[in-house]
Design a protein around this motif. Sequence first.
Motif, PDB file in Angstrom:
ATOM      1  N   UNK A   1       0.827  -1.204   0.000  1.00 56.58           N
ATOM      2  CA  UNK A   1       0.000   0.000   0.000  1.00 56.58           C
ATOM      3  C   UNK A   1       0.861   1.254   0.000  1.00 56.58           C
ATOM      4  N   UNK A   2       2.099   1.135   0.478  1.00 56.55           N
ATOM      5  CA  UNK A   2       3.037   2.257   0.465  1.00 56.55           C
ATOM      6  C   UNK A   2       4.379   1.773  -0.064  1.00 56.55           C
ATOM      7  N   UNK A   3       4.498   1.744  -1.396  1.00 57.13           N
ATOM      8  CA  UNK A   3       5.723   1.260  -2.030  1.00 57.13           C
ATOM      9  C   UNK A   3       6.937   2.071  -1.598  1.00 57.13           C
ATOM     10  N   UNK A   4       6.769   3.373  -1.456  1.00 58.58           N
ATOM     11  CA  UNK A   4       7.898   4.230  -1.112  1.00 58.58           C
ATOM     12  C   UNK A   4       8.418   3.932   0.297  1.00 58.58           C
ATOM     13  N   UNK A   5       7.502   3.665   1.211  1.00 55.57           N
ATOM     14  CA  UNK A   5       7.913   3.348   2.575  1.00 55.57           C
ATOM     15  C   UNK A   5       8.685   2.031   2.628  1.00 55.57           C
ATOM     16  N   UNK A   6       8.222   1.040   1.871  1.00 52.45           N
ATOM     17  CA  UNK A   6       8.918  -0.242   1.797  1.00 52.45           C
ATOM     18  C   UNK A   6      10.289  -0.046   1.163  1.00 52.45           C
ATOM     19  N   UNK A   7      10.317   0.671   0.056  1.00 53.08           N
ATOM     20  CA  UNK A   7      11.571   0.940  -0.649  1.00 53.08           C
ATOM     21  C   UNK A   7      12.579   1.614   0.271  1.00 53.08           C
ATOM     22  N   UNK A   8      12.129   2.615   1.010  1.00 52.60           N
ATOM     23  CA  UNK A   8      13.010   3.356   1.911  1.00 52.60           C
ATOM     24  C   UNK A   8      13.577   2.464   3.010  1.00 52.60           C
ATOM     25  N   UNK A   9      12.724   1.615   3.595  1.00 54.93           N
ATOM     26  CA  UNK A   9      13.172   0.753   4.690  1.00 54.93           C
ATOM     27  C   UNK A   9      14.215  -0.250   4.214  1.00 54.93           C
ATOM     28  N   UNK A  10      13.973  -0.873   3.064  1.00 54.11           N
ATOM     29  CA  UNK A  10      14.933  -1.845   2.533  1.00 54.11           C
ATOM     30  C   UNK A  10      16.231  -1.157   2.149  1.00 54.11           C
ATOM     31  N   UNK A  11      16.122  -0.014   1.497  1.00 51.91           N
ATOM     32  CA  UNK A  11      17.322   0.730   1.105  1.00 51.91           C
ATOM     33  C   UNK A  11      18.173   1.087   2.326  1.00 51.91           C
ATOM     34  N   UNK A  12      17.528   1.590   3.368  1.00 49.14           N
ATOM     35  CA  UNK A  12      18.271   1.997   4.560  1.00 49.14           C
ATOM     36  C   UNK A  12      18.927   0.809   5.253  1.00 49.14           C
ATOM     37  N   UNK A  13      18.255  -0.339   5.265  1.00 50.75           N
ATOM     38  CA  UNK A  13      18.833  -1.542   5.884  1.00 50.75           C
ATOM     39  C   UNK A  13      20.066  -1.994   5.119  1.00 50.75           C
ATOM     40  N   UNK A  14      19.966  -2.065   3.801  1.00 46.44           N
ATOM     41  CA  UNK A  14      21.087  -2.529   2.980  1.00 46.44           C
ATOM     42  C   UNK A  14      22.219  -1.511   2.986  1.00 46.44           C
ATOM     43  N   UNK A  15      21.877  -0.240   2.825  1.00 40.65           N
ATOM     44  CA  UNK A  15      22.894   0.804   2.781  1.00 40.65           C
ATOM     45  C   UNK A  15      23.680   0.879   4.086  1.00 40.65           C
ATOM     46  N   UNK A  16      22.980   0.764   5.222  1.00 41.36           N
ATOM     47  CA  UNK A  16      23.663   0.834   6.517  1.00 41.36           C
ATOM     48  C   UNK A  16      24.666  -0.302   6.671  1.00 41.36           C
ATOM     49  N   UNK A  17      24.301  -1.511   6.209  1.00 33.95           N
ATOM     50  CA  UNK A  17      25.209  -2.652   6.306  1.00 33.95           C
ATOM     51  C   UNK A  17      26.416  -2.463   5.400  1.00 33.95           C
ATOM     52  N   UNK A  18      26.195  -1.929   4.214  1.00 36.84           N
ATOM     53  CA  UNK A  18      27.307  -1.700   3.298  1.00 36.84           C
ATOM     54  C   UNK A  18      28.261  -0.640   3.837  1.00 36.84           C
ATOM     55  N   UNK A  19      27.715   0.405   4.414  1.00 40.80           N
ATOM     56  CA  UNK A  19      28.556   1.465   4.956  1.00 40.80           C
ATOM     57  C   UNK A  19      29.318   1.005   6.195  1.00 40.80           C
ATOM     58  N   UNK A  20      28.704   0.130   6.979  1.00 37.24           N
ATOM     59  CA  UNK A  20      29.351  -0.342   8.210  1.00 37.24           C
ATOM     60  C   UNK A  20      30.363  -1.444   7.934  1.00 37.24           C
ATOM     61  N   UNK A  21      30.216  -2.124   6.792  1.00 35.62           N
ATOM     62  CA  UNK A  21      31.121  -3.219   6.485  1.00 35.62           C
ATOM     63  C   UNK A  21      31.043  -4.314   7.514  1.00 35.62           C
ATOM     64  N   UNK A  22      29.813  -4.703   7.903  1.00 28.50           N
ATOM     65  CA  UNK A  22      29.613  -5.688   8.966  1.00 28.50           C
ATOM     66  C   UNK A  22      30.241  -7.012   8.606  1.00 28.50           C
ATOM     67  N   UNK A  23      30.777  -7.684   9.625  1.00 30.22           N
ATOM     68  CA  UNK A  23      31.384  -8.989   9.434  1.00 30.22           C
ATOM     69  C   UNK A  23      30.319 -10.047   9.213  1.00 30.22           C
ATOM     70  N   UNK A  24      30.677 -11.091   8.500  1.00 27.93           N
ATOM     71  CA  UNK A  24      29.742 -12.188   8.262  1.00 27.93           C
ATOM     72  C   UNK A  24      29.438 -12.908   9.559  1.00 27.93           C
ATOM     73  N   UNK A  25      28.206 -13.385   9.739  1.00 27.13           N
ATOM     74  CA  UNK A  25      27.847 -14.133  10.941  1.00 27.13           C
ATOM     75  C   UNK A  25      28.636 -15.438  11.026  1.00 27.13           C
ATOM     76  N   UNK A  26      28.683 -15.997  12.210  1.00 36.01           N
ATOM     77  CA  UNK A  26      29.363 -17.265  12.423  1.00 36.01           C
ATOM     78  C   UNK A  26      28.437 -18.415  12.066  1.00 36.01           C
ATOM     79  N   UNK A  27      28.948 -19.361  11.293  1.00 35.01           N
ATOM     80  CA  UNK A  27      28.168 -20.534  10.921  1.00 35.01           C
ATOM     81  C   UNK A  27      28.246 -21.526  12.073  1.00 35.01           C
TER      82      UNK A  27
END
Length: 210
Positions: A145-171
Amino acid sequence: QTELGHIVDLIGRFAMANPSVHFRLIHNSREVLSSPATGKPFNSITQVLGKDIAKQLSPISFETPVMRVSGFISNASFTRINRAYQIFFVNGRPVRSRAITHAVDQAYRGLLLPGRHPVAIIFLDLVPELVDVNVHPTKAEVKFSSEQEIHSAVYRAVNAALMAGAAAPTITTTRAPAQRPAPPLCLTPDLPQYRQGTLTDRPTAVDLRT
């Protein structure tokens, strides 16, 4: 082999969406896929996609009052030639979504070589009123119902991880992932027992044979 590939792909997506259920897929007396019930999405992803891909993934997370974005993405140096390893779930249902796809592309904009695509396994949980699952005959696509809100949330989640360079989780699993064909971009059929992204009987184990 083509049909087997689609079956493995489908069961793999069910396994990633339901990490508390043990899935086993057996073909001609050979175990093709096994995903133990650890309750941890990353462990299921490891079993389905393999350790080589899993060790390249970093977690993402973002929340608003009405939705939560989680999952795992690869860094810009680990890519594929197609989107076969971009897998999205909305309220536990594997789906295709232009809004999520575009948000991922925007987050990686300027970081990738032409024709390359990152690995992205993204889980979007939101209030049911914000999503319509009846816009596609096989319910493989959803409309928000709100494509822009979904788009923004996914973008911010992915962008934050890329900027932080988070380490891979432990298997944490020790079981070697079964060999499987690369997952094709296939439609998810509307199975009666798989309504609104949840297995209605909530089994603790699923043993399938072809």
